[in-house]
Design an enzyme around this catalytic site. Structure first.
Site, short mmCIF file in Angstrom:
data_model
loop_
_atom_site.label_atom_id
_atom_site.label_comp_id
_atom_site.label_asym_id
_atom_site.label_seq_id
_atom_site.Cartn_x
_atom_site.Cartn_y
_atom_site.Cartn_z
N GLY A 116 53.82 56.62 36.28
CA GLY A 116 53.14 56.75 35.37
C GLY A 116 52.38 57.98 35.04
N ARG A 119 48.39 62.31 35.37
CA ARG A 119 47.41 63.61 34.73
C ARG A 119 47.86 63.94 33.36
NH1 ARG A 119 49.84 68.82 37.33
NH2 ARG A 119 51.76 68.19 37.39
N LYS A 139 48.37 67.50 29.47
CA LYS A 139 48.81 67.40 30.66
C LYS A 139 47.69 68.17 31.57
CE LYS A 139 52.95 68.62 33.77
NZ LYS A 139 54.21 68.77 33.34
N ASP A 173 44.48 64.27 41.69
CA ASP A 173 43.03 64.60 40.89
C ASP A 173 43.07 64.50 39.49
OD1 ASP A 173 44.64 66.66 40.73
OD2 ASP A 173 43.38 68.24 41.61
N GLY A 174 44.32 64.28 38.84
CA GLY A 174 44.52 64.33 37.52
C GLY A 174 44.58 65.61 36.72
N ARG A 177 51.32 69.18 25.25
CA ARG A 177 52.77 69.09 25.13
C ARG A 177 53.22 68.39 24.16
NH1 ARG A 177 56.04 67.34 30.64
NH2 ARG A 177 55.20 65.57 30.23
N ASP A 200 62.49 59.81 36.30
CA ASP A 200 61.03 59.55 35.41
C ASP A 200 61.05 61.08 34.56
OD1 ASP A 200 60.65 60.76 38.48
OD2 ASP A 200 58.66 61.39 37.47
N ASN A 201 62.18 62.08 34.92
CA ASN A 201 62.10 63.48 34.34
C ASN A 201 63.45 63.59 33.29
OD1 ASN A 201 59.77 63.82 35.64
ND2 ASN A 201 60.52 65.15 37.23
N ASP A 257 59.43 67.99 31.80
CA ASP A 257 58.88 68.25 33.22
C ASP A 257 59.22 69.24 33.83
OD1 ASP A 257 56.95 66.23 32.84
OD2 ASP A 257 57.93 64.89 34.07
#
Ligand code: AMP
Ligand code: MG
Length: 487
Positions: free
Chosen positions: A91, A94, A114, A126-127, A177, A253-254, A263
């Site tokens: 998910g 960040r 992002k 830490d996002g 993005r 996921d990419n 990504d």
């Protein structure tokens, strides 16, 4: 949170109509001191946004997550993914989707921040994101776009005035993005593993409506959708191979359903031709090496097929057969796209059965003599050997004779052949040492001049202009270039 007006934001939220399983409503976390580092003015105009408005304090506040644009509905998207073959729930840890911008051309494009703070999917992170990697994504995605390769793009980079810790402190930054969508193979894997068949179906219906609307009234929309994604991925990877691009983390996921390169982590362009080339520090097995990318691409789309299996046919055995037959098309599509691109790179405007061998033999000579990938094709284009590794090479001289004979067969004049080659063999790629140079100047020295210049020469890679020449050389170091995931 403050709302910002009059900049041209026309945001819609079709993704957020999906079941709640697929996202979490999340605001960006405000930052201390936002400063605009880079604005993509031509992209801004394409999006129907007002450049002056974006540059104003209120505009920059949006890029920093300190204010929401008019009509925003910020969410973090849920997905899963095979990371180096290990399956995990992921998910946006960040990233925050502000919405989908409806452009003057009628396109629907995701606007995502992002590095904008923690989300329910952040796990231990830490996002946040560091300036270097966000600028790197901006540079390489713009270079890919200019090369004519489908890709997400960077609209803006801002610094946050906050340090983030990655072993040592780095300046924090946020990249805005822009993507056709952020639907991933991993989004389908997430639905298949943590949702119901109805969730998978709703996601597939949504993806078809968004990316393949012409399939909506087909008899077998889901099979055709799978084939459409397979075709986009096979062609995309072929385009990467043709310019020597190594993605570095081809995790599911990419992998974008829309067929864009997405990504940008430890990605890089290959200098010396070697199919085993790997840049990423975490890819110790060479899973995502240059030469493996086409196979991994096929493996990744097989994960999509697996996730939508119940939609392909009621009977499981039949569904499996349909999936396998669709996946088996990947290799043919990939090979055709690759060979067709390679023909153009060596100036062939018709097809002969000998062509594949002609190309493979050239690549074998390049590998053996450690020739630079980009410069070899440029040398052929300009009929001069400025790729020193091939100078005086007898195998290469014999290959050139064969090539000349093949060129004669097609009876096309050299000027038109050369023009075609110029359009398919870039003068310039974002070479690693150049990218590092401009990132160091920006991050360590606060000097953005080299970045601006690099972006300019990368913006028209097929121009073969004088100012691009200094960017064609590469350092002959013994130290291999390594990219890091610590982004
Ligand atoms: P990536 O390697 O960028 O594809 O990221 C893999 C996963 O880790 C994604 O779910 C990201 O959202 C998450 N992630 C990466 N960096 C961070 C971070 N600094 N904080 C929170 N999540 C992160
Ligand atoms: Mg990712």
């Amino acid at each position: 949170m403050k709302e910002q007006m009059k900049t041209g934001w026309q945001l819609e939220h079709s993704y957020a109509q999906l079941p709640e399983l697929f996202f979490a409503k999340t605001d960006p976390t405000p930052v201390k001191d936002a400063a605009l580092i880079r604005l993509n003015t031509s992209l801004a105009r394409e999006l129907g946004l007002d450049v002056e408005g974006l540059k104003s304090d209120a505009g920059v506040d949006v890029f920093a997550g300190n204010a929401l644009p008019e009509g925003a509905y910020p969410i973090a998207q849920a997905y899963a993914g095979h990371q180096f073959a290990n399956f995990t729930k992921l998910g946006d840890g960040r990233a925050i989707l502000l919405g989908e911008q409806m452009t003057p051309n009628g396109d629907r494009l995701d606007i995502q921040l992002k590095g904008s703070g923690r989300t329910p999917y952040s796990r231990g992170g830490d996002g946040r994101a560091a300036l270097g990697p966000m600028l790197r994504e901006y540079i390489i995605s713009e270079a890919m776009h200019a090369l004519g390769i489908p890709t997400t793009r960077g609209l803006a980079v801002v610094t946050t005035g906050e340090d983030i810790f990655r072993g040592i402190d780095f300046p924090g930054a946020i990249l805005t993005r822009v993507a056709k969508s952020h639907l991933r193979v991993g989004t389908f894997q997430y639905a298949a593993n943590w949702g119901t068949v109805s969730d998978v179906k709703q996601l597939a219906d949504y993806a078809i409506k968004r990316h393949d609307p012409e399939l909506l009234d087909r008899d077998t929309p889901y099979v055709d959708f799978l084939k459409a994604v397979i075709k986009r991925q096979a062609r995309l990877v072929a385009q990467w191979q043709l310019v020597g691009f190594i993605h570095g983390v081809m995790n599911t996921d990419n992998v974008s359903i829309a067929g864009e390169t997405i990504d940008y982590g430890p990605c890089a362009f290959m200098d010396t031709y070697d199919p085993k080339t790997v840049f990423s520090s975490i890819d110790r097995q060479g899973r995502y090496a240059y030469g493996n990318q086409p196979y991994i691409g096929a493996w990744n789309v097989a994960r999509l097929a697996e996730s939508i299996l119940p939609l392909l046919a009621d009977d499981e055995k039949e569904a499996l057969e349909i999936a396998q037959s669709a996946i088996s098309e990947y290799n043919t599509i990939y090979h055709e796209a690759w060979l067709s691109g390679m023909r153009k790179k060596i100036g062939l405007c018709n097809e002969e059965t000998e062509d594949a061998a002609l190309v493979q033999d050239l690549l074998a000579i390049m590998e053996e003599s450690q020739a630079d990938y980009t410069n070899t094709f440029r040398s052929l284009t300009f009929a001069e050997v400025d790729e020193m590794a091939l100078l005086g090479n007898r195998k290469f001289a014999a290959w050139k004779e064969r090539w000349h004979k093949r060129l004669e067969k097609q009876q096309a004049d050299w000027t038109s052949v050369q023009n075609m080659m110029k359009q398919h063999n870039p003068a310039i790629i974002p070479r690693n040492h150049r990218v590092e140079e401009v990132l160091n100047a920006a991050v360590d020295g606060g000097n953005y001049q080299p970045l601006t210049h690099l972006l300019r020469v990368l913006s028209d890679p097929y121009a073969h202009a004088e100012e691009q020449k200094p960017y064609t050389t590469f350092p002959k170091t013994t130290e291999p270039f390594v990219t890091y995931c610590g982004t």
